[in-house]
Design a protein around this motif. Structure first.
Motif, PDB file in Angstrom:
ATOM      1  N   GLY A   3      -7.124 -41.044 -29.636  1.00 50.43           N
ATOM      2  CA  GLY A   3      -5.766 -41.473 -29.953  1.00 50.43           C
ATOM      3  C   GLY A   3      -5.114 -42.238 -28.816  1.00 50.43           C
ATOM      4  O   GLY A   3      -5.569 -42.197 -27.680  1.00 50.43           O
ATOM      5  N   THR A   4      -4.039 -42.951 -29.145  1.00 52.21           N
ATOM      6  CA  THR A   4      -3.274 -43.722 -28.180  1.00 52.21           C
ATOM      7  C   THR A   4      -1.811 -43.321 -28.258  1.00 52.21           C
ATOM      8  O   THR A   4      -1.268 -43.173 -29.351  1.00 52.21           O
ATOM      9  CB  THR A   4      -3.383 -45.233 -28.481  1.00 52.21           C
ATOM     10  N   PHE A  21       2.306 -43.664 -31.537  1.00 51.75           N
ATOM     11  CA  PHE A  21       1.148 -42.784 -31.615  1.00 51.75           C
ATOM     12  C   PHE A  21       0.155 -43.416 -32.578  1.00 51.75           C
ATOM     13  O   PHE A  21       0.518 -43.784 -33.687  1.00 51.75           O
ATOM     14  CB  PHE A  21       1.539 -41.402 -32.156  1.00 51.75           C
ATOM     15  N   SER A  22      -1.072 -43.519 -32.179  1.00 55.10           N
ATOM     16  CA  SER A  22      -2.106 -44.079 -33.041  1.00 55.10           C
ATOM     17  C   SER A  22      -3.363 -43.248 -32.873  1.00 55.10           C
ATOM     18  O   SER A  22      -3.734 -42.883 -31.759  1.00 55.10           O
ATOM     19  CB  SER A  22      -2.385 -45.535 -32.651  1.00 55.10           C
ATOM     20  N   THR A  23      -4.025 -42.953 -33.993  1.00 54.37           N
ATOM     21  CA  THR A  23      -5.264 -42.191 -33.935  1.00 54.37           C
ATOM     22  C   THR A  23      -6.221 -42.741 -34.991  1.00 54.37           C
ATOM     23  O   THR A  23      -5.795 -43.092 -36.085  1.00 54.37           O
ATOM     24  CB  THR A  23      -5.008 -40.687 -34.149  1.00 54.37           C
ATOM     25  N   SER A  25      -8.458 -41.160 -36.597  1.00 57.55           N
ATOM     26  CA  SER A  25      -8.790 -40.164 -37.614  1.00 57.55           C
ATOM     27  C   SER A  25      -7.777 -39.037 -37.548  1.00 57.55           C
ATOM     28  O   SER A  25      -6.884 -39.023 -36.716  1.00 57.55           O
ATOM     29  CB  SER A  25     -10.197 -39.607 -37.364  1.00 57.55           C
ATOM     30  N   ASP A  27      -8.279 -36.270 -36.424  1.00 58.19           N
ATOM     31  CA  ASP A  27      -8.610 -35.395 -35.300  1.00 58.19           C
ATOM     32  C   ASP A  27      -7.768 -35.667 -34.064  1.00 58.19           C
ATOM     33  O   ASP A  27      -7.734 -34.868 -33.145  1.00 58.19           O
ATOM     34  CB  ASP A  27     -10.081 -35.552 -34.906  1.00 58.19           C
ATOM     35  N   GLY A  28      -7.099 -36.838 -34.006  1.00 50.40           N
ATOM     36  CA  GLY A  28      -6.371 -37.236 -32.815  1.00 50.40           C
ATOM     37  C   GLY A  28      -5.021 -36.548 -32.706  1.00 50.40           C
ATOM     38  O   GLY A  28      -4.443 -36.100 -33.674  1.00 50.40           O
ATOM     39  N   LYS A  29      -4.528 -36.483 -31.484  1.00 53.95           N
ATOM     40  CA  LYS A  29      -3.236 -35.862 -31.210  1.00 53.95           C
ATOM     41  C   LYS A  29      -2.703 -36.467 -29.928  1.00 53.95           C
ATOM     42  O   LYS A  29      -3.470 -36.833 -29.049  1.00 53.95           O
ATOM     43  CB  LYS A  29      -3.424 -34.357 -31.042  1.00 53.95           C
ATOM     44  N   GLY A  30      -1.408 -36.595 -29.822  1.00 56.07           N
ATOM     45  CA  GLY A  30      -0.811 -37.095 -28.597  1.00 56.07           C
ATOM     46  C   GLY A  30       0.532 -36.446 -28.356  1.00 56.07           C
ATOM     47  O   GLY A  30       1.175 -35.964 -29.280  1.00 56.07           O
ATOM     48  N   THR A  60      -2.754 -41.799 -42.299  1.00 59.29           N
ATOM     49  CA  THR A  60      -3.981 -41.071 -42.620  1.00 59.29           C
ATOM     50  C   THR A  60      -3.928 -40.614 -44.064  1.00 59.29           C
ATOM     51  O   THR A  60      -2.887 -40.673 -44.718  1.00 59.29           O
ATOM     52  CB  THR A  60      -4.135 -39.838 -41.699  1.00 59.29           C
TER      53      THR A  60
END
Length: 109
Positions: A3-4, A21-23, A25, A27-30, A60
């Protein structure tokens, strides 16, 4: 993973920048974190709010994902839990896509 998180001008509502915030999938987190100079009593907190936008082109397949406002609580200087405000749990529905949303809660009333 992957993620970003950052401050950009990709999406602005009432200003010249926003948290982004960008991921790739689900599964990402920020996290973005702000620490007050000194602890603030929850009894002094009367309301909280923040605005967010879910881009339908990048959303998503799990509509329960949206930004969260989290207050970590201390007791005698040690972590004692968190007070969390999240659109899905406050509204019992997925966050709408393609429009700005104001998430707000009134406390101690």
């Amino acid at each position: 993973g992957g993620g970003t998180v950052g401050i950009t001008n990709n999406y602005t509502n009432d200003g010249n920048g926003s948290a982004y915030f960008s991921t790739p999938s689900g599964d990402g987190k920020g996290d973005l974190q702000y620490n007050f100079a000194a602890p603030v009593a929850l009894s002094a907190l009367t309301s909280v709010s923040f605005d967010f936008y879910v881009d339908p082109a990048t959303a998503t397949t799990n509509g329960t994902f949206s930004p969260v406002l989290r207050f970590n609580m201390l007791e005698n200087g040690s972590f004692a839990g968190s007070l969390v405000f999240e659109y899905f749990y406050q509204n019992q529905s997925a966050a709408p896509e393609g429009t700005w949303i104001t998430q707000s809660s009134t406390l101690n009333s």
